[in-house]
Design a protein around this motif. Sequence first.
Motif, PDB file in Angstrom:
ATOM      1  N   LEU A 146       0.816  -1.213   0.000  1.00 31.32           N
ATOM      2  CA  LEU A 146       0.000   0.000   0.000  1.00 31.32           C
ATOM      3  C   LEU A 146       0.848   1.262   0.000  1.00 31.32           C
ATOM      4  N   LEU A 147       2.002   1.216   0.632  1.00 27.94           N
ATOM      5  CA  LEU A 147       2.896   2.373   0.585  1.00 27.94           C
ATOM      6  C   LEU A 147       3.392   2.605  -0.844  1.00 27.94           C
ATOM      7  N   LEU A 148       3.627   1.516  -1.577  1.00 29.96           N
ATOM      8  CA  LEU A 148       4.031   1.641  -2.978  1.00 29.96           C
ATOM      9  C   LEU A 148       2.879   2.197  -3.811  1.00 29.96           C
ATOM     10  N   VAL A 149       1.656   1.724  -3.532  1.00 33.50           N
ATOM     11  CA  VAL A 149       0.463   2.245  -4.218  1.00 33.50           C
ATOM     12  C   VAL A 149       0.328   3.742  -3.965  1.00 33.50           C
ATOM     13  N   TYR A 150       0.520   4.126  -2.711  1.00 37.18           N
ATOM     14  CA  TYR A 150       0.439   5.546  -2.335  1.00 37.18           C
ATOM     15  C   TYR A 150       1.445   6.363  -3.149  1.00 37.18           C
ATOM     16  N   GLY A 151       2.661   5.871  -3.214  1.00 36.70           N
ATOM     17  CA  GLY A 151       3.707   6.604  -3.914  1.00 36.70           C
ATOM     18  C   GLY A 151       3.467   6.704  -5.407  1.00 36.70           C
ATOM     19  N   LEU A 152       3.068   5.597  -6.031  1.00 35.47           N
ATOM     20  CA  LEU A 152       2.815   5.612  -7.470  1.00 35.47           C
ATOM     21  C   LEU A 152       1.633   6.502  -7.821  1.00 35.47           C
ATOM     22  N   SER A 153       0.633   6.541  -6.938  1.00 40.49           N
ATOM     23  CA  SER A 153      -0.524   7.403  -7.203  1.00 40.49           C
ATOM     24  C   SER A 153      -0.161   8.877  -7.064  1.00 40.49           C
ATOM     25  N   ASN A 154       0.951   9.180  -6.372  1.00 35.61           N
ATOM     26  CA  ASN A 154       1.455  10.558  -6.337  1.00 35.61           C
ATOM     27  C   ASN A 154       1.698  11.072  -7.750  1.00 35.61           C
ATOM     28  N   ILE A 155       2.245  10.204  -8.607  1.00 36.86           N
ATOM     29  CA  ILE A 155       2.569  10.603  -9.975  1.00 36.86           C
ATOM     30  C   ILE A 155       1.292  10.940 -10.741  1.00 36.86           C
ATOM     31  N   ILE A 156       0.234  10.166 -10.511  1.00 35.31           N
ATOM     32  CA  ILE A 156      -1.063  10.474 -11.131  1.00 35.31           C
ATOM     33  C   ILE A 156      -1.545  11.841 -10.653  1.00 35.31           C
ATOM     34  N   GLY A 157      -1.362  12.099  -9.365  1.00 32.49           N
ATOM     35  CA  GLY A 157      -1.747  13.394  -8.806  1.00 32.49           C
ATOM     36  C   GLY A 157      -0.993  14.545  -9.445  1.00 32.49           C
ATOM     37  N   ASN A 158       0.300  14.345  -9.739  1.00 33.80           N
ATOM     38  CA  ASN A 158       1.089  15.367 -10.425  1.00 33.80           C
ATOM     39  C   ASN A 158       0.473  15.721 -11.773  1.00 33.80           C
ATOM     40  N   ILE A 159       0.099  14.697 -12.521  1.00 31.23           N
ATOM     41  CA  ILE A 159      -0.456  14.909 -13.865  1.00 31.23           C
ATOM     42  C   ILE A 159      -1.796  15.639 -13.792  1.00 31.23           C
ATOM     43  N   LEU A 160      -2.682  15.164 -12.906  1.00 38.45           N
ATOM     44  CA  LEU A 160      -4.002  15.793 -12.767  1.00 38.45           C
ATOM     45  C   LEU A 160      -3.888  17.242 -12.313  1.00 38.45           C
ATOM     46  N   ALA A 161      -2.988  17.477 -11.352  1.00 45.72           N
ATOM     47  CA  ALA A 161      -2.827  18.838 -10.836  1.00 45.72           C
ATOM     48  C   ALA A 161      -2.310  19.774 -11.914  1.00 45.72           C
ATOM     49  N   GLY A 162      -1.395  19.281 -12.748  1.00 42.19           N
ATOM     50  CA  GLY A 162      -0.871  20.111 -13.826  1.00 42.19           C
ATOM     51  C   GLY A 162      -1.980  20.593 -14.747  1.00 42.19           C
ATOM     52  N   ARG A 163      -2.910  19.701 -15.036  1.00 40.80           N
ATOM     53  CA  ARG A 163      -4.021  20.073 -15.917  1.00 40.80           C
ATOM     54  C   ARG A 163      -5.002  21.012 -15.233  1.00 40.80           C
ATOM     55  N   LEU A 164      -5.344  20.728 -13.987  1.00 39.58           N
ATOM     56  CA  LEU A 164      -6.323  21.545 -13.274  1.00 39.58           C
ATOM     57  C   LEU A 164      -5.776  22.930 -12.944  1.00 39.58           C
ATOM     58  N   LEU A 165      -4.485  23.004 -12.617  1.00 40.65           N
ATOM     59  CA  LEU A 165      -3.894  24.307 -12.320  1.00 40.65           C
ATOM     60  C   LEU A 165      -3.750  25.154 -13.576  1.00 40.65           C
ATOM     61  N   SER A 166      -3.774  24.511 -14.741  1.00 47.13           N
ATOM     62  CA  SER A 166      -3.729  25.245 -16.005  1.00 47.13           C
ATOM     63  C   SER A 166      -5.112  25.748 -16.412  1.00 47.13           C
ATOM     64  N   SER A 167      -6.146  25.010 -16.035  1.00 45.25           N
ATOM     65  CA  SER A 167      -7.497  25.342 -16.503  1.00 45.25           C
ATOM     66  C   SER A 167      -8.332  26.086 -15.460  1.00 45.25           C
ATOM     67  N   ARG A 168      -8.319  25.637 -14.213  1.00 46.19           N
ATOM     68  CA  ARG A 168      -9.143  26.276 -13.170  1.00 46.19           C
ATOM     69  C   ARG A 168      -8.382  26.282 -11.844  1.00 46.19           C
ATOM     70  N   PRO A 169      -7.323  27.045 -11.754  1.00 43.11           N
ATOM     71  CA  PRO A 169      -6.454  26.995 -10.578  1.00 43.11           C
ATOM     72  C   PRO A 169      -7.125  27.356  -9.258  1.00 43.11           C
ATOM     73  N   MET A 170      -7.845  28.475  -9.213  1.00 46.63           N
ATOM     74  CA  MET A 170      -8.421  28.918  -7.936  1.00 46.63           C
ATOM     75  C   MET A 170      -9.491  27.963  -7.424  1.00 46.63           C
ATOM     76  N   GLY A 171     -10.315  27.462  -8.326  1.00 47.31           N
ATOM     77  CA  GLY A 171     -11.351  26.515  -7.926  1.00 47.31           C
ATOM     78  C   GLY A 171     -10.747  25.241  -7.366  1.00 47.31           C
ATOM     79  N   PHE A 172      -9.696  24.751  -8.018  1.00 43.23           N
ATOM     80  CA  PHE A 172      -9.034  23.533  -7.566  1.00 43.23           C
ATOM     81  C   PHE A 172      -8.358  23.735  -6.216  1.00 43.23           C
ATOM     82  N   ILE A 173      -7.652  24.840  -6.054  1.00 44.96           N
ATOM     83  CA  ILE A 173      -6.905  25.080  -4.819  1.00 44.96           C
ATOM     84  C   ILE A 173      -7.837  25.271  -3.627  1.00 44.96           C
ATOM     85  N   THR A 174      -8.908  26.022  -3.804  1.00 43.06           N
ATOM     86  CA  THR A 174      -9.825  26.267  -2.683  1.00 43.06           C
ATOM     87  C   THR A 174     -10.646  25.034  -2.323  1.00 43.06           C
ATOM     88  N   THR A 175     -10.830  24.135  -3.282  1.00 41.62           N
ATOM     89  CA  THR A 175     -11.583  22.904  -3.019  1.00 41.62           C
ATOM     90  C   THR A 175     -10.708  21.827  -2.395  1.00 41.62           C
TER      91      THR A 175
END
Length: 386
Positions: free
Chosen positions: A241-270
């Motif tokens: 599960l620690l490995l799952v947690y770490g690998l899913s970090n990379i997915i989070g990086n990708i999603l955040a890159g897209r959301l911070l490009s399109s709707r940054p304030m909405g994403f950050i406040t949520t």
Amino acid sequence: MNKKMIFILTVGVFSIINTEMGVVGILPMIAERYQVSISTAGLLVSMFALAVAVSGPTMPLLFSGFNRKRVMILVLGVFTVCNVISAFAQHFPVVLAARVLPAFFHPIYVSMALSVAGGSVEKKEAPKAVAKVMMGVSAGMVLGVPVVSYITGLTSLRIGMLFFAAVNGFVLLATIFFVPDLPVKEKMSYGSQVKVLKEPSVWISIAGVVLLNGSVFGVYSYLSEYMEKVTGLSAEWISILLLVYGLSNIIGNILAGRLLSSRPMGFITTFPFLLAAVYIVLFFLGYLSFIMAVLTFVWGVLAGAAANINQYWMTTAAPKAPDFANGLFLAATNLGTTAATTVCGFFLSGMGTPYLMIGGILFLLLAFAAIMFRVLGQRRLADAGL
């Protein structure tokens, strides 16, 4: 910026973080090799982190006016040489010194890589470029420990430690031959960069990064303890599960890159509410293995996104001094980890393991307050036409 250079920057950041975190899995072997206690061997981790926290605001600032390619070559060269020295050192103090020295150069490369990536594209697309480099951070934290442990177990401690130097050396050569010259086009004086600290929004952003990063790592630091004591998982399942947690970090990086490009304030406040929901469910249902497994993945995605949010939040507070801002980002995240680990530890020892989540929620509430304080302040300035 071409894809080749983004790849080199990403692997470069991985090589730096791998040097920092990869040693965690081989501390017992280091303790045995140099006949020191495990706590003394742990200085290789804690002193490295302390050096990063101290140099975070200063070293990127000092090197901000120099040709970026040359600075990257310098940093990678220092890491490569010091890792070779560590591998062949006969005495522990030499190993410790060879670890601490490159740690002072750590913020230079990471902050510069983030700045170069973000500045190579249009402003709106910057979070996506930064997210790709941030994947190197996540990969270094996730893969560094198991890979180095595996290599060391299969061969020897010296070969395992030489792996750090090999990765650094690979990126060093790639930087020399494939990264174009990167002179600073608009050189800023040290004074003009430090002047951003006069802006209240910068200090509010530093507080927000400290608190938001603390909300993640204050709980994560005791995740193994929580899985064992509350969920009742075996050591094997905890590792998975620690490995799952770490690998899913990379997915989070990708999603955040897209959301911070399109709707940054909405994403950050949520975001604080999303992570708080995970902590609340874990507080009440963390004893269920299935719930723990599913939320570990979700939590990992959010934790990866948090890293991008913190970097975005800090650099947008001081857009005229990107290197200095990235240095502040690194210092603030390290400070947040230290503070939150202490506070969450108090909840754990004083009230019981499940109450660890209360510490994480407390940091999230304070982080949300800091975020809104800056957002509302910016709105007031905009309404006033400033």
